[in-house]
Design a protein around this motif. Sequence first.
Motif, PDB file in Angstrom:
ATOM      1  N   ASP A  73       0.834  -1.184   0.038  1.00  0.00           N
ATOM      2  CA  ASP A  73       0.208   0.127  -0.061  1.00  0.00           C
ATOM      3  C   ASP A  73       0.970   1.179  -0.076  1.00  0.00           C
ATOM      4  N   ALA A 122      -2.659  -1.736  -2.847  1.00  0.00           N
ATOM      5  CA  ALA A 122      -3.997  -1.055  -2.275  1.00  0.00           C
ATOM      6  C   ALA A 122      -3.576   0.536  -2.490  1.00  0.00           C
ATOM      7  N   GLN A 149      -5.102   2.813  -0.798  1.00  0.00           N
ATOM      8  CA  GLN A 149      -4.869   3.655   0.495  1.00  0.00           C
ATOM      9  C   GLN A 149      -4.520   2.719   1.408  1.00  0.00           C
ATOM     10  N   LYS A 150      -3.760   3.156   2.638  1.00  0.00           N
ATOM     11  CA  LYS A 150      -3.198   2.384   3.681  1.00  0.00           C
ATOM     12  C   LYS A 150      -4.205   1.511   3.955  1.00  0.00           C
ATOM     13  N   LEU A 151      -3.779   0.456   4.256  1.00  0.00           N
ATOM     14  CA  LEU A 151      -4.826  -0.801   4.630  1.00  0.00           C
ATOM     15  C   LEU A 151      -5.195  -0.615   6.040  1.00  0.00           C
ATOM     16  N   LEU A 187      -2.516 -11.892   2.560  1.00  0.00           N
ATOM     17  CA  LEU A 187      -2.166 -11.066   1.202  1.00  0.00           C
ATOM     18  C   LEU A 187      -1.952 -11.995   0.052  1.00  0.00           C
TER      19      LEU A 187
END
Length: 225
Positions: A27, A110, A112-114, A124
């Motif tokens: 991410d 991703a 955005q930050k997970l 993952l």
Amino acid sequence: LAASRAPRTLAGLKFLVSAGPTFEDIDPVRFIGNRSSGRMGFAVAEAAAREGAQVTLVAGPVALATPAGVERIDVRSAREMRDAVLAQAPRHDVFVSAAAVGDFRPSAVAPQKLKKSGDGGLELALVQNPDILAEVAALPQRPFVVGFAAETENVEAYARAKLERKRLDMIAANRVGADCGFERDDNALLLLWPDGREELAQADKRELARALVARIAERRGAKDA
Ligand code: CTP
Ligand code: CA
């Protein structure tokens, strides 16, 4: 003085060297990396340049200064390294693949930050990266191709299997683990080629690199002859 006047054995040869780890983004703030410092590959680039070769170094994320006279291309992921190496390979005489290329990358990055959700874990999904070394070895006009093999066990057998499977001209095998291999200044190498082997004893990585580059020059000459 005599030593500094010695003939530069690689004058006129073009070396392409890959070095360091690759980073695969998960991410915007996280990645999958590995413990390669890049020192072995940088030492090979330096040794080849000192012997008069024209050297291109494709480097993953490392904290190392570029050796004198070496042209450096910085990359981050395995796919970026592949693109840089394949673009350069056809105009080089030798390719030394010292990079610790990540075998897998997240199947998607991703945007955005997970975020954590509750107390659960996270799975993952990973997909395999292209094998840069095997792709270079499969080029119609290929350079002399030298791989590395980082093994924790069965070093010689696994390394010879890689030499054959990837159709390499030479492979430099080393044992990696908690107390050897990565993140260290010294190392020992076992060199294998289709009909021979040679052990290079534990030494400073720069000294090993000089020995390796000398053997590459010899073997390449033997192959051409
Ligand atoms: N290599 C590569 N591209 C990859 C993986 C490895 O170019 N995607 C190169 C490395 O630079 C090294 C050689 O292949 O020169 C062997 O790397 P290693 O990790 O020892 O072997 P793998 O073929 O990846 O097999 P494994 O990790 O499963 O042992
Ligand atoms: Ca691997």
